[in-house]
Design an enzyme around this catalytic site. Structure first.
Site, PDB file in Angstrom:
ATOM      1  N   HIS A   1      51.385  88.625 -21.048  1.00 26.83           N
ATOM      2  CA  HIS A   1      51.379  87.576 -20.035  1.00 26.83           C
ATOM      3  C   HIS A   1      51.283  88.150 -18.623  1.00 26.83           C
ATOM      4  CE1 HIS A   1      53.082  85.636 -23.566  1.00 26.83           C
ATOM      5  NE2 HIS A   1      52.841  84.458 -23.015  1.00 26.83           N
TER       6      HIS A   1
ATOM      7  N   GLU B   1      43.321  76.187 -26.328  1.00 23.32           N
ATOM      8  CA  GLU B   1      42.433  76.459 -25.205  1.00 23.32           C
ATOM      9  C   GLU B   1      40.961  76.429 -25.590  1.00 23.32           C
ATOM     10  OE1 GLU B   1      46.437  77.925 -24.200  1.00 23.32           O
ATOM     11  OE2 GLU B   1      45.118  78.245 -25.937  1.00 23.32           O
TER      12      GLU B   1
END
Length: 327
Positions: free
Chosen positions: A129, A60
């Protein structure tokens, strides 16, 4: 009007804008060959090709940096994070590069980039998450932060975000990609920074955004109406900039307010709304503002702990009755 899924509204917004402007491209993990982790880019590789729909490694920081550099040099990238939990790897590029470049270059450079992907809890995915970072990004000058609650707003706001010359954080929900809603076939935009009064009422103002609206607030409102309570519901849609005027004007009418937000309570968007109301509508309040947030703990895997941690219908109803001094 036709009824389409949330994921299709996202895909339509990106595809329409990419047909309109060749400087726009989509980049992220599994956006191309796999048609998107949540199928929000299905068919786009076939239409636009591998130079404009680009699969990336699980890196990322790297592909966010490529996007920022491309934006500074005249492109309009859409960077998809498989989840905003993974954006923490790229947060230096978002906050220290994208958000700052216009100010640090004295206006010589803009950074028209959209960072998009799902936010918040999506079931039994564990503590790493299941987090909400809308308030983190909204704390940063130079960024705009959008959290839509339905397919219509998702499409119109994403098109506005792609056309915006500032970096925009566009946060969706994994649990909403299959939600259906009425979306026009014709071109339309939803302006950034305007809240929406979803339901008019007279007894209490409920402020919320994102999936809290359809999953928590609207079911609570239906239950409250059966008891003769008429809430006014405001969907912020954008959490930077915040449409304070719509919230204040509503509270001046109802004299009571609760804020329902999935994020943790400390330094949350609900904290900011609460401060603004006591500063600008204090004389109109007949009760202290109550916030309904996630508990101040990581979201665990067990479904019983998830239910106990997150905002829900019961806590929302209880908060409304508390500000109305009802049992």
């Amino acid at each position: 009007m036709r009824e389409i899924q949330f994921r299709d509204a996202i895909k339509e917004a990106m595809s329409e804008e990419m047909r309109r402007d060749e400087s726009i491209f989509l980049m992220g993990e599994e956006v191309a060959e796999y048609n998107g982790a949540y199928k929000a880019s299905q068919g786009m590789l076939d239409e636009f090709g591998p130079k404009r729909v680009i699969d990336t490694p699980i890196a990322e920081l790297g592909f966010a940096g490529i996007g920022v550099g491309a934006a500074i040099n005249g492109c309009r990238p859409i960077i998809e994070f498989m989840t905003f939990n993974f954006s923490l790897v790229a947060i230096d590029q978002i906050i220290n590069s994208a958000a700052k470049i216009m100010a640090m270059s004295a206006g010589q450079y803009t950074c028209p980039i959209v960072f998009r992907g799902p936010t918040g809890n999506a079931g039994q995915l564990g503590a790493q998450h299941s987090q909400n970072f809308e308030n983190w990004f909204a704390n940063t000058p130079g960024l705009k932060v959008i959290v839509p609650s339905n397919p219509y707003d998702a499409k119109g706001l994403l098109k506005s975000a792609i056309r915006d010359n500032d970096p925009v954080i566009f946060m969706e929900s994994e649990q909403m990609y299959g939600d259906k809603g009425q979306v026009p076939e014709s071109e339309y935009l939803v302006p950034i920074g305007q809240a929406k009064i979803v339901e008019e009422g007279s007894d209490v103002t409920i402020v919320t955004f994102g999936k809290m609206l359809p999953r928590v607030v609207l079911p609570a409102v239906e239950a409250l109406k059966k008891e003769g309570i008429k809430p006014e519901v405001i969907d912020l849609r954008t959490v930077r900039p915040i449409d304070y005027a719509t919230v204040v004007n509503s509270v001046k009418k109802t004299n009571r307010c609760i804020v329902v937000e999935e994020a943790w309570p400390l330094a949350a968007i609900s904290s900011e709304i609460t401060y603004h109301l006591q500063r600008n509508a204090f004389d109109y309040l007949d009760a202290p503002v109550i916030r309904v947030n996630s508990m101040d703990i990581p979201v665990h895997y067990a479904p019983t702990l998830i239910e106990a941690t997150l905002p829900n219908v019961e806590r929302t109803i209880k908060a409304v009755k508390e500000v109305m001094y009802k049992k």
